[in-house]
Design an enzyme around this catalytic site. Structure first.
Site, mmCIF file in Angstrom:
data_model
loop_
_atom_site.group_PDB
_atom_site.id
_atom_site.type_symbol
_atom_site.label_atom_id
_atom_site.label_comp_id
_atom_site.label_asym_id
_atom_site.label_seq_id
_atom_site.Cartn_x
_atom_site.Cartn_y
_atom_site.Cartn_z
ATOM 1 N N LYS C 82 -1.336 -3.194 6.855
ATOM 2 C CA LYS C 82 -0.448 -2.296 7.606
ATOM 3 C C LYS C 82 -0.280 -2.730 9.228
ATOM 4 C CE LYS C 82 -0.380 2.742 7.929
ATOM 5 N NZ LYS C 82 -1.184 4.041 7.658
ATOM 6 N N SER C 157 1.497 7.434 5.138
ATOM 7 C CA SER C 157 2.231 6.686 6.290
ATOM 8 C C SER C 157 2.084 5.216 5.796
ATOM 9 C CB SER C 157 1.418 6.891 7.583
ATOM 10 O OG SER C 157 0.052 6.553 7.696
ATOM 11 N N SER C 181 -2.674 9.058 3.845
ATOM 12 C CA SER C 181 -1.809 8.020 4.150
ATOM 13 C C SER C 181 -2.069 6.547 3.226
ATOM 14 C CB SER C 181 -1.736 7.564 5.274
ATOM 15 O OG SER C 181 -1.349 8.510 6.110
#
Lengths: 98, 489, 495
Positions: C82, C157, C181
């Site tokens: 990420k 997210s 997330s």
């Protein structure tokens, strides 16, 4: 319970976040909604509760007092948007704090 | 009727702790005179993703200092974030302590002007990280009018112990005493240089004035007093300024003021209408600081003899005057040197004199710390002992001292080089010197031998020559006797 | 013609095959890069692709293997990380304009761990800006699309990492979870996502959103890979003071679980207070049935304060910490820097131009609840509520071994549907965020499909340090339902 536009402006200055006049309305509205959730918390029985309990917590570790030289400071300076030789450079500071 | 004004002063002192590495990262704390932004790393630069890790030696220094100022130590403390924007603060928050500091409720006793002892309360001692340094690009280096400023983060993250006193100080002189005591203390503990000029000790004052008619003015905060002298002057000025306002019936604006040393005045800072809102909250990147069982006791056992204890002991055990003792014990290394000399056989009184005159002179001339003083305590003791026993005069000993300082030779070698006879010049050596002088001053000798030296002036003249030639190493009595004999008197 | 078909392989089997020499690291890396090249124009799961670096690394690993070195448990496994995890010299943006060109001069601990284990990082995945969001629409690099239905969000997210694994780009990707997330995107993408106990995995190098809530965790398509990832990542780290120094078990032991007799599973009853599509309850029931058949006893558990007040407490605490963590982005040392004549203007212009609207909202909320006069009423109160929530969970775990409830109140919603209704968006995390507040481990596994054929995740929560517990049960479920499938819009044998 709601929040005034003045409050929103005060908070935005505190956060160094400029908000436009057209954003103020929607922000004020958003705050008023979320504040309902926050205020609902007040109805709970919070008597005698320690918010920052230390019992059973692993304490912060300690480091030995040994120095280490980091060798890549030049890349930070050269990559920085505001550097001048060995310094970081900032424009005029008006007032006590920027 | 004129009102009386009594000052109420509290001091916030930031002591830079002299650990090798910073509070939360392993960068060196040695920032003076370094190339900017070289003692930095991702952590103290606050680069995204970095996290603080506590230096255990800082904990040690903080706890020892807190113990020395008689604080109650909190076994479990925590850190807080103090949030504000300024270029010298890389994370836009300072990691500090708020509701649970390392030490609380301490005190220091100071000597007041009338010689009595006064207890100054200490509210707390807590840890926090230092900010970087800002240099302003203006002709006078000041912020006003600078078109830009330059930031150096070498100092960012250096550990500070903040010591907050109660508003118990009543005069600039008391404030000076308090700061001097603390400075002496941190040097004794070995936790800091305590040097205001170098910035390893910084003082901010909170000062208000009480009127004899019951009014009590608001307090102001005074910053930028960079020496003891500046602090005294700054406080004196502010007291007068506030008294003046109150006398006219005005009110004191509660604000922060900067001391301007050049102009000798305090100036209101360009502050915003509202006070700073630091939005303190507990630092989530650092779990609580727990002191292990027995840690505080262990730290207590490492404390050296406190300076005030040492002073009393010197006065009592060595029968020295307070004024002299204050000078000797100002610096712990100096006091150590004194004691080592005395236990090495030198007399306390003479050692005290030599330390306060010769040793301090050399240290100031050469700008060295006491630890770098070239003579060992045993050499110094031996030299002083020679004077004590009368074997060498004070004057001669000073020559020998200089000789050792310049050349680094042993005492015995120095004695030879300076032609100083340990035990003085006497007997046949003295006789030879006197004979030579007599040979070189035949007319004077003849006058004396002829009985013409009615007032003894010629005799004194010869005596002077001998003493000068022997450089004070001869016993005057022996010289007089020998002269008499050789002159046939 | 396709280089090789790898998308059905788990991370564990890739590593095994690399070791046995069935194919080379370059083979699989090139295959992955090709798929990504074909698909990511549509999905937009990646912000930065590092094809060259990946191939160089593959060559390096091959040399090491050839000279007899042990390449590590993730030998040759292609992974995606990420874009809020620092990768040395590789752009790390947090999907924000304010860091759009920032290259960290250091690696995060997890990236170091992956590389030491032999993995090959192919790129940085798309996310909601600074990890604030539940849809990966709040990204300066455009929204990420769900490979199950490209008109829908992958969740957030960590949407990019979830989409990458669901689409079959890679078998393993890392995400971060502050309020859900990892788990929520895992649910919306039909894969496994695990948020470990707070303090299990080092946060050093994870660009902070909410420091007391953030944790890094893996996305995979099977349980073995979750365990493998934990073994590599869950280690003490002296650079993170909040990372526990406790010894970690071998998480692969979870695969040895046979029966669940003697185990108690708690069903959190309050989720029924929310009006949910019936398929969600059905997916929960389905999972419970499997656990029951394996010998576990199901009990109902009540977490009253948790399930009503968690949202309020979370949206005070997380923005508060974020407002402080994001104050450093001021244009002076790194990142976007606006033209300005004075310092205040520099700050204001930089932050205005650099932050998106959701980030701004949260910074303002956080600043407000910490400010003078409001700290007690809001921040302190929220932390007290957090204590109650922690106690409620602890009390429940004194009676049961794991807890079950849905992961998300909704399957994948359409792009644009909630993005202008922040509070509705916040509701997407109502079942996940309490787990962060209590610092407990939680995973999401696929429990079924909605009427439109969209994945529905079921969440399993464990007690503190209870990763083995939830992995074991997840493994039992996997034995029944099989590993997570590749999404229909993902990699196939043909493309």
């Amino acid at each position: 319970m709601s929040i005034s536009k003045e409050e929103v402006r005060r908070v935005s200055m505190l956060a160094r976040l400029e908000i436009d006049e057209n954003e103020i309305d929607s922000l004020t509205e958003h705050f008023s909604s979320i504040l309902e959730y926050f205020n609902a918390l007040q109805e709970l029985d919070l008597e005698g509760i320690d918010p920052f309990v230390m019992e059973g917590v692993e304490g912060t570790p300690w480091r030995d007092d040994v120095t280490l030289q980091w060798n890549e400071r030049s890349s930070v300076l050269s990559e920085s948007p505001c550097s001048d030789g060995d310094f970081f450079k900032v424009p005029r500071i008006l007032g006590e704090e920027g | 009727m004129k009102t009386d004004f009594s000052p109420v002063i509290g001091l916030e002192i930031h002591v830079q702790l002299n650990t090798l590495s910073k509070l939360f990262c392993p960068c060196s704390t040695d920032y003076i005179g370094t190339v900017p932004n070289t003692n930095v790393c991702p952590v103290c630069l606050g680069l995204p993703g970095t996290l603080p890790v506590l230096n255990g030696k800082v904990v040690e220094s903080a706890v020892r200092t807190a113990l020395a100022i008689h604080c109650r130590i909190n076994d479990a403390t925590r850190f807080h974030r103090k949030n504000y924007f300024y270029p010298d603060l890389p994370k836009a928050y300072q990691i500090s302590q708020y509701d649970l500091p390392v030490g609380e409720e301490g005190y220091i006793d100071i000597n007041t002007e009338d010689g009595s002892s006064k207890r100054i309360g200490i509210i707390r001692l807590h840890l926090e990280e230092d900010a970087g340094k800002l240099v302003h690009a203006a002709a006078d280096g000041r912020l006003a009018g600078a078109t830009s400023s330059y930031v150096d983060y070498n100092r960012a993250g250096v550990p500070l112990a903040e010591i907050v006193s109660a508003p118990d100080l009543s005069s600039p002189a008391e404030a000076k005493e308090y700061v001097s005591r603390l400075r002496q203390l941190v040097r004794y503990l070995g936790v800091s240089d305590g040097d205001m000029e170098k910035g390893s000790m910084r003082v901010d004052a909170n000062i208000s004035v009480k009127c004899s008619d019951g009014r009590w003015g608001n307090r102001t905060e005074i910053k930028n007093m960079n020496s003891l002298r500046a602090m005294e002057r700054g406080l004196a000025y502010e007291i007068e300024r506030q008294s003046g306002i109150l006398e006219k019936g005005g009110t004191i604006v509660q604000e922060t003021r900067h001391w301007n040393d050049a102009q000798g005045i305090t100036l209101s800072s360009r502050s915003k209408e509202e006070a700073h809102d630091y939005r303190y909250f507990p630092e989530p990147d650092l779990p609580p600081l727990f002191l292990p069982d027995g840690y505080v006791e262990k730290m207590a056992s490492t404390l050296p003899e406190m300076p005030w204890i040492r002073e009393s002991r010197f006065i009592r055990d060595y029968s020295l005057p307070e004024k002299d003792v204050a000078v000797i014990t100002e610096n712990p290394d100096l006091a150590d040197l004194f004691e080592e000399c005395v236990s090495g056989g030198a007399s306390p009184e003479r050692t005290s004199n030599w330390i306060r005159t010769e040793v301090l002179r050399v240290i100031h001339e050469r700008k060295i710390p006491v630890s770098e003083f070239p003579l060992s305590s045993s050499v110094l003791a031996e030299l002083i002992a020679l004077i004590d026993s009368g074997k060498v005069s004070n004057t001669a000993a000073k020559e020998v001292f200089e000789c050792i300082l310049q050349t680094g030779v042993t005492i015995d070698e120095a004695l030879v080089r300076c032609e100083v006879q340990a035990g003085g010049i006497s007997g046949s050596r003295l006789e030879n010197i006197i004979r030579e002088i007599l040979q070189n001053n035949v007319p004077v000798v003849q006058t004396i031998r002829a009985g013409e030296d009615k007032k003894g002036k010629k005799g004194k003249f010869l005596m002077g020559l001998v003493m000068r030639e022997t450089r004070g190493q001869a016993d005057p009595r022996e010289v007089r006797e020998m002269l008499s004999e050789l002159l046939g008197q | 013609m396709k280089i090789m078909s790898y998308h059905n392989m788990s991370a564990a089997s890739v590593a095994r095959k690399i070791r046995s020499g069935e194919f080379s690291v370059s083979d699989i890396v090139r295959a992955c890069l090709e798929c990504i090249g074909n698909m990511d124009g549509t999905l937009n799961a990646l912000i930065t692709r590092e094809d060259q670096k990946a191939l160089q690394r593959a060559a390096f690993l091959e040399k090491a293997i050839a000279s007899g070195e042990d390449p590590g448990p993730l030998a040759g496994v292609p992974v995606i990380v990420k874009d809020n995890m620092c990768t040395r010299d590789i752009r790390t943006t947090c999907a924000s304009r304010i860091l759009a060109d920032w290259r960290p001069p250091y690696n995060s601990t997890v990236v170091e761990a992956l590389e030491n284990a032999g993995a090959v990082i192919l790129g940085k995945s798309n996310m909601d800006e600074f990890a604030m969001g539940s849809s990966t629409e709040h990204s300066a690099f455009g929204p990420c699309r769900n490979p199950w239905d490209t008109e829908r969000v992958p969740g957030g997210s960590s949407g990019g990492s979830a989409a990458a694994v669901a689409a079959g780009y890679v078998p393993l990707a890392l995400g971060s979870d502050t309020g859900g997330s990892i788990r929520q995107p895992a649910s919306l993408c039909g894969i496994y996502g695990l948020k470990p106990t707070y303090g299990l995995i080092s946060r050093y190098g994870l660009i902070a959103f909410a420091s007391s809530l953030d944790q890094i965790g893996p996305f995979t398509r099977n349980v073995e890979d979750l365990a493998l990832a934990l073994n590599v990542l869950a280690k003490p780290d002296h650079r993170d003071s909040t990372c526990s120094r406790k010894a970690r078990p071998d998480y692969l032991e979870a695969l040895e679980t046979g029966s669940l007799s003697g185990k108690k599973v708690g069903l959190v009853k309050e989720f029924r207070n929310y009006r949910l599509p019936p398929e969600i309850s059905a997916s929960v029931d389905r999972i419970l049935k499997i656990l029951q058949e394996a010998g576990a006893i199901i009990e109902e558990v009540s977490l009253p304060v948790t399930m009503t007040s968690g949202l309020g407490a979370y949206y005070i605490i997380a923005p508060a910490e974020a407002s402080s963590n994001l104050a450093r982005y001021d244009g002076v040392r790194y990142g976007l820097s606006a033209e300005a004549d004075d310092l205040l203007s520099l700050y204001l212009k930089t932050r205005k131009a650099g932050f998106g609207s959701e980030v701004k909202r949260r910074i303002l909320t956080g600043t407000y609840v910490l400010s003078s006069g409001y700290y007690d009423a809001y921040y302190l109160t929220a932390q007290k509520v957090r204590q109650i929530i922690t106690r409620e969970f602890a009390e429940a775990f004194s009676r049961v071994d794991t807890l079950i409830m849905p992961t998300s109140p909704s399957p994948a919603f359409r792009i644009g549907e909630l993005v202008d209704d922040p509070i509705q968006m916040y509701m997407m995390d109502v079942f996940t965020l309490p787990v962060n507040l209590a610092g407990l481990p939680g995973l999401s596994l696929n429990g079924g499909y909605s009427a439109e054929g969209l994945p529905l995740g079921v969440q399993m929560v464990g007690p503190k340090w209870g990763e083995l517990e939830i992995l074991s049960m997840a493994h039992v479920i996997e034995r029944e339902l099989g590993p997570a499938p590749i999404a229909p819009g993902g990699v196939t044998d043909e493309n």
